[in-house]
Write a protein that holds these residues in place. Structure first.
Motif, PDB file in Angstrom:
ATOM      1  N   ASP A  57       0.849  -1.183   0.000  1.00 20.57           N
ATOM      2  CA  ASP A  57       0.000   0.000   0.000  1.00 20.57           C
ATOM      3  C   ASP A  57       0.894   1.246   0.000  1.00 20.57           C
ATOM      4  O   ASP A  57       2.116   1.163   0.101  1.00 20.57           O
ATOM      5  CB  ASP A  57      -0.970   0.004   1.187  1.00 20.57           C
ATOM      6  N   ARG A  58       0.273   2.395  -0.115  1.00 23.40           N
ATOM      7  CA  ARG A  58       1.022   3.644  -0.271  1.00 23.40           C
ATOM      8  C   ARG A  58       1.994   3.892   0.883  1.00 23.40           C
ATOM      9  O   ARG A  58       3.148   4.267   0.678  1.00 23.40           O
ATOM     10  CB  ARG A  58       0.046   4.816  -0.387  1.00 23.40           C
ATOM     11  N   ASN A  59       1.535   3.647   2.106  1.00 27.49           N
ATOM     12  CA  ASN A  59       2.390   3.890   3.275  1.00 27.49           C
ATOM     13  C   ASN A  59       3.570   2.926   3.324  1.00 27.49           C
ATOM     14  O   ASN A  59       4.694   3.320   3.646  1.00 27.49           O
ATOM     15  CB  ASN A  59       1.573   3.797   4.559  1.00 27.49           C
ATOM     16  N   GLN A  60       3.316   1.651   3.022  1.00 24.83           N
ATOM     17  CA  GLN A  60       4.392   0.658   3.024  1.00 24.83           C
ATOM     18  C   GLN A  60       5.434   0.992   1.956  1.00 24.83           C
ATOM     19  O   GLN A  60       6.641   0.893   2.194  1.00 24.83           O
ATOM     20  CB  GLN A  60       3.818  -0.739   2.780  1.00 24.83           C
ATOM     21  N   TYR A  61       4.938   1.383   0.776  1.00 27.30           N
ATOM     22  CA  TYR A  61       5.843   1.755  -0.319  1.00 27.30           C
ATOM     23  C   TYR A  61       6.715   2.940   0.086  1.00 27.30           C
ATOM     24  O   TYR A  61       7.944   2.927  -0.088  1.00 27.30           O
ATOM     25  CB  TYR A  61       5.019   2.085  -1.562  1.00 27.30           C
TER      26      TYR A  61
END
Length: 497
Positions: A57-61
């Motif tokens: 997801d965006r945060n993990q990326y």
């Protein structure tokens, strides 16, 4: 642009927010810094490519990318000297890779895609901080937009406020952007259009600026390609520029460190069945079918097994068990045993060789199997579409998963196809504790390591337990293989990884 030398002059006076790269550096670099800076940036760009296929997801990326950027291309610093050095590394590394990757359309496209992703990541970080940092960046990049007046904004409130709360609308500034520069936002129906202009809230300027950066870098790469032959003729930096895209930036799999103690001659078949990437699985299957491998196949597979934890003694036993199905033990000792000992650093120059990276397998000398009976190479890069599709189907991979892999192959993103193959065959690996996915798709041994970790977690097998099954070695053969001296006429294998 800049020159390479053995001395370093004063540092540049660039701002940490100047990552639009409009002006090439004019300072000198040592040859050591020239290579070091380039590899630091290459590590970041390859990490971006790797992260894109992990389904994060965006945060993990952003968290994963932030870690590698802070390590390889940090900004700022505890003092002015460190800050200047970091600015220098960022600016120089961009222009070095721009030179190295300008020479073909495929390389230009790859660099443009990854650099745009890095630019967007940094710009969004600036946007979060807002205020002074964003203003400094836009000023350094000579970017300015027409800001509409407060009265005009209020007069268009009904048109501009869609998808926005009243509070956000009041806090936002709006800019008139030429229609052609806001195509992405217009296509997603995120902005109001009137009279050939898009009215863009300040929070969505990132998309507009990224479009400008992409256009700027695309033109710059095309321009640089015309100068590549001249620049690369410099004997100091030419070889590095020509081979930059082949540089391996991951872990060195030169020793048996992957799953030490687990792999032996008796269970290679089991590991091949579920933990080998397609390139090595293909060579393994060819060996089991023909009971022999050509020179390049032996190099590729033998060094992979070495990096996967197979000791020299077990490697000799494994290959001997296969080869002696069509030849005598004496023939094996005479023609092949020396080569295996050589790859482990026990013969010849006594240099211990490292396993091939994915880039070497795809692009290295003699990487593309052309001879009948050759099984080495990369199936994603070197197999035809129909052959690869049939192979995936045979493995039970179909539907969207198969289409995604074939799309990567069509776009010449072979390492992404390999990473996608791992994702399909190891469902939930990204969320499985104890599984390190770093390097999957970039090195066969990284792929193997991650797979072995995955299945150990799934099977609940302790590290010291290994896999089941033991192959009883044929008496009298191993000893002869281990002590067989080099004989006249014996084939020698010089491995240039």
């Amino acid at each position: 642009m800049f020159t390479s030398s053995k001395s370093t002059s004063k540092t540049p006076s660039t701002s940490t927010t100047n990552f639009f790269y409009t002006t090439p550096p004019s300072y000198e670099l040592s040859l050591e810094d020239f290579e070091s800076f380039a590899l630091s940036r290459l590590i970041v760009l390859r990490k971006i490519e790797e992260l894109k296929v992990k389904g994060l997801d965006r945060n993990q990326y952003n968290d994963a990318l932030k870690r590698v950027v802070s390590l390889q291309l940090p900004s700022g610093g505890s003092n002015q000297s460190q800050k200047s050095y970091n600015e220098k590394r960022d600016l120089a590394s961009h222009f070095i890779l721009r030179l190295a990757y300008c020479r073909t359309e495929e390389l230009r496209r790859w660099l443009l895609t990854q650099e745009l992703a890095l630019f967007k990541f940094r710009l969004e970080d600036l946007e979060k901080r807002g205020g002074k940092d964003m203003t400094l960046f836009m000023r350094s990049a000579q970017i300015s937009f027409d800001k509409i007046s407060h009265d005009e904004k209020n007069g268009m409130q009904s048109e501009l406020r869609f998808n926005m709360s009243y509070r956000d609308f009041e806090a936002s500034s709006f800019y008139k952007i030429p229609f052609a520069e806001a195509v992405d936002l217009i296509g997603r129906r995120l902005v109001h259009v009137r009279g050939g202009y898009a009215y863009v809230p300040g929070g969505k300027l990132v998309s507009i600026i990224c479009a400008r950066f992409r256009s700027h870098l695309s033109r710059s790469l095309a321009k640089a390609s015309a100068s590549f032959s001249h620049v690369s003729s410099d004997t100091r930096i030419g070889p590095l520029l020509k081979n930059m895209n082949k540089q391996y930036t991951g872990r060195d799999f030169g020793k048996q460190t992957a799953v030490e103690g687990d792999m032996n001659a008796s269970n290679v078949d089991e590991y091949a069945e579920r933990s080998m990437p397609l390139c090595m699985r293909q060579v393994h299957d060819g060996l089991k079918k023909d009971h022999k491998l050509k020179h390049d196949g032996r190099r590729q597979y033998g060094l992979f097994l070495k990096g996967a934890g197979l000791t020299m003694e077990e490697s000799l036993l494994f290959f001997q068990n296969e080869f002696t199905k069509i030849m005598s033990a004496d023939d094996f000792n005479k023609n092949y045993a020396y080569n295996i000992r050589h790859s482990y650093g026990k013969e010849g120059k006594r240099q211990s060789y490292t396993a091939f990276s994915s880039t070497t397998i795809i692009m290295g000398p003699r990487s593309n199997p052309s001879e009948v009976g050759s099984h080495h190479g990369c199936p994603f890069a070197h197999s035809g579409d129909s052959s690869l599709a049939a192979l995936l189907g045979k493995m039970g991979i179909g539907g969207k998963d198969k289409d995604d892999i074939m799309a990567h192959k069509k776009n010449k993103m072979y390492q992404l196809a390999c990473a996608k193959h791992f994702e399909v065959t190891h469902p939930g690996a990204a969320k499985t504790e104890g599984v390190d996915l770093d390097g999957v798709g970039n090195h066969p041994n990284a792929w193997f390591n991650s797979s072995a970790q995955y299945w150990k977690q799934k099977d609940g097998v302790k590290k010291e337990g290994g896999l089941k099954g033991k192959l009883t070695p044929p008496k009298g053969k191993v000893e002869r293989a281990l002590v067989s001296p080099n004989r006249p006429g014996e084939e020698k294998m010089e491995i240039n990884a």
